[in-house]
Scaffold this motif. Structure first.
Motif, short mmCIF file in Angstrom:
data_model
loop_
_atom_site.label_atom_id
_atom_site.label_comp_id
_atom_site.label_asym_id
_atom_site.label_seq_id
_atom_site.Cartn_x
_atom_site.Cartn_y
_atom_site.Cartn_z
N TRP A 107 4.83 14.12 -5.16
CA TRP A 107 5.92 13.87 -4.22
C TRP A 107 6.34 15.18 -3.56
N GLY A 108 6.81 15.09 -2.34
CA GLY A 108 7.37 16.24 -1.64
C GLY A 108 6.36 17.23 -1.11
N LYS A 109 5.09 16.84 -1.06
CA LYS A 109 4.05 17.74 -0.58
C LYS A 109 3.48 17.32 0.78
N GLY A 110 4.08 16.30 1.40
CA GLY A 110 3.65 15.86 2.72
C GLY A 110 2.50 14.87 2.72
N TYR A 111 2.05 14.42 1.56
CA TYR A 111 0.91 13.50 1.51
C TYR A 111 1.25 12.13 2.09
N ALA A 112 2.46 11.63 1.85
CA ALA A 112 2.84 10.33 2.39
C ALA A 112 2.82 10.37 3.92
N TYR A 113 3.40 11.39 4.50
CA TYR A 113 3.38 11.52 5.96
C TYR A 113 1.96 11.67 6.48
N GLU A 114 1.17 12.51 5.84
CA GLU A 114 -0.20 12.77 6.28
C GLU A 114 -1.03 11.49 6.31
N THR A 115 -0.90 10.69 5.26
CA THR A 115 -1.67 9.45 5.20
C THR A 115 -1.08 8.38 6.12
N ALA A 116 0.25 8.28 6.17
CA ALA A 116 0.88 7.28 7.02
C ALA A 116 0.55 7.53 8.49
N LYS A 117 0.52 8.78 8.88
CA LYS A 117 0.18 9.12 10.26
C LYS A 117 -1.26 8.70 10.58
N ALA A 118 -2.17 8.93 9.64
CA ALA A 118 -3.57 8.53 9.84
C ALA A 118 -3.69 7.01 9.96
N TRP A 119 -2.97 6.27 9.10
CA TRP A 119 -3.01 4.81 9.16
C TRP A 119 -2.33 4.27 10.41
N PHE A 120 -1.26 4.90 10.84
CA PHE A 120 -0.57 4.49 12.07
C PHE A 120 -1.54 4.58 13.25
N GLU A 121 -2.23 5.71 13.35
CA GLU A 121 -3.21 5.89 14.43
C GLU A 121 -4.36 4.89 14.31
N TYR A 122 -4.83 4.64 13.10
CA TYR A 122 -5.91 3.68 12.89
C TYR A 122 -5.46 2.27 13.31
N ALA A 123 -4.24 1.90 12.97
CA ALA A 123 -3.73 0.56 13.30
C ALA A 123 -3.79 0.29 14.79
N PHE A 124 -3.37 1.27 15.58
CA PHE A 124 -3.30 1.05 17.02
C PHE A 124 -4.61 1.36 17.74
N ASN A 125 -5.34 2.36 17.28
CA ASN A 125 -6.59 2.75 17.96
C ASN A 125 -7.79 1.91 17.56
N GLU A 126 -7.84 1.47 16.30
CA GLU A 126 -9.01 0.74 15.82
C GLU A 126 -8.72 -0.75 15.60
N LEU A 127 -7.64 -1.07 14.92
CA LEU A 127 -7.30 -2.47 14.66
C LEU A 127 -6.67 -3.14 15.88
N LYS A 128 -6.15 -2.31 16.79
CA LYS A 128 -5.50 -2.80 18.01
C LYS A 128 -4.34 -3.75 17.71
N VAL A 129 -3.54 -3.40 16.69
CA VAL A 129 -2.38 -4.22 16.36
C VAL A 129 -1.33 -4.08 17.46
N ASP A 130 -0.54 -5.13 17.64
CA ASP A 130 0.55 -5.09 18.60
C ASP A 130 1.77 -4.38 18.01
N THR A 131 2.04 -4.70 16.75
CA THR A 131 3.20 -4.14 16.06
C THR A 131 2.83 -3.84 14.62
N LEU A 132 3.27 -2.71 14.14
CA LEU A 132 3.09 -2.33 12.75
C LEU A 132 4.46 -2.34 12.09
N TYR A 133 4.54 -2.93 10.90
CA TYR A 133 5.81 -3.06 10.19
C TYR A 133 5.78 -2.27 8.89
N ALA A 134 6.96 -2.05 8.34
CA ALA A 134 7.10 -1.43 7.02
C ALA A 134 8.47 -1.79 6.48
N SER A 135 8.56 -1.79 5.15
CA SER A 135 9.86 -1.95 4.52
C SER A 135 10.01 -0.89 3.44
N ALA A 136 11.24 -0.60 3.12
CA ALA A 136 11.54 0.38 2.07
C ALA A 136 12.87 0.01 1.43
#
Length: 172
Positions: A107-136
């Motif tokens: 925790w606290g080393k930036g891994y969550a952001y690093e991976t989430a950013k990669a998946w965010f880009e993948y969702a829109f560039n490759e999966l072509k999703v209209d909307t990406l959701y998350a809950s916390a």
């Protein structure tokens, strides 16, 4: 599933049964489950079952949570990825959700952001999703910060599983 994503420090690859020990280290830690309903796993068999469930999601939906492996050490840090949710959550169903979970020592080393950013880009560039959701969990400020940093917007508060206060994010 053949997909592998990379970030500067990490490999993101499909979960394998050989990840069971790492998954058990992750999900047996009560601190990891503070915002997840406080139900850590108690046996490695539960971790194996979780991996098998995710592997079925790969087959059924073509996507799911992926192992996060440190490039230099080869160590299993946790998981991150996109899941196609078919059951109702916050009055939504059949949607793509981004999520992540890491072992406490990472925790606290930036891994969550690093991976989430990669998946965010993948969702829109490759999966072509209209909307990406998350809950916390409403009190999980670290996770909420990651979701906001990748560009998701807070939409509302809701209760998950009848007792967990959560916030809902969407990309638009």
């Amino acid at each position: 599933m053949k997909l592998v994503l990379e970030t500067p420090r990490l490999h993101l690859r499909p979960l394998e049964l050989s990840d069971a020990e790492g998954m058990f280290l992750l999900d047996s830690n009560p601190n990891v489950h503070v915002y997840l309903g406080n139900k850590p796993v108690k046996t490695i068999a539960e971790s194996i079952g979780y991996i098998e469930n995710i592997q079925n999601q790969y087959k059924t939906n073509g996507i799911g949570r992926f192992a996060v492996i440190h490039k230099e050490s080869g160590e299993f840090l946790g998981w991150s990825g996109i899941k196609f949710i078919t059951e109702e959550e916050n009055n939504h169903n059949n949607f793509y959700e981004i999520g992540y979970r890491f072992r406490e020592e990472f925790w606290g080393k930036g891994y969550a952001y690093e991976t989430a950013k990669a998946w965010f880009e993948y969702a829109f560039n490759e999966l072509k999703v209209d909307t990406l959701y998350a809950s916390a969990h409403i009190d999980n400020l670290a996770s909420r910060k990651v979701l906001e940093k990748i560009g998701l917007k807070l939409k509302n508060e809701f209760t998950w599983n009848n007792d967990v206060p959560c916030v809902w994010y969407a990309s638009n």
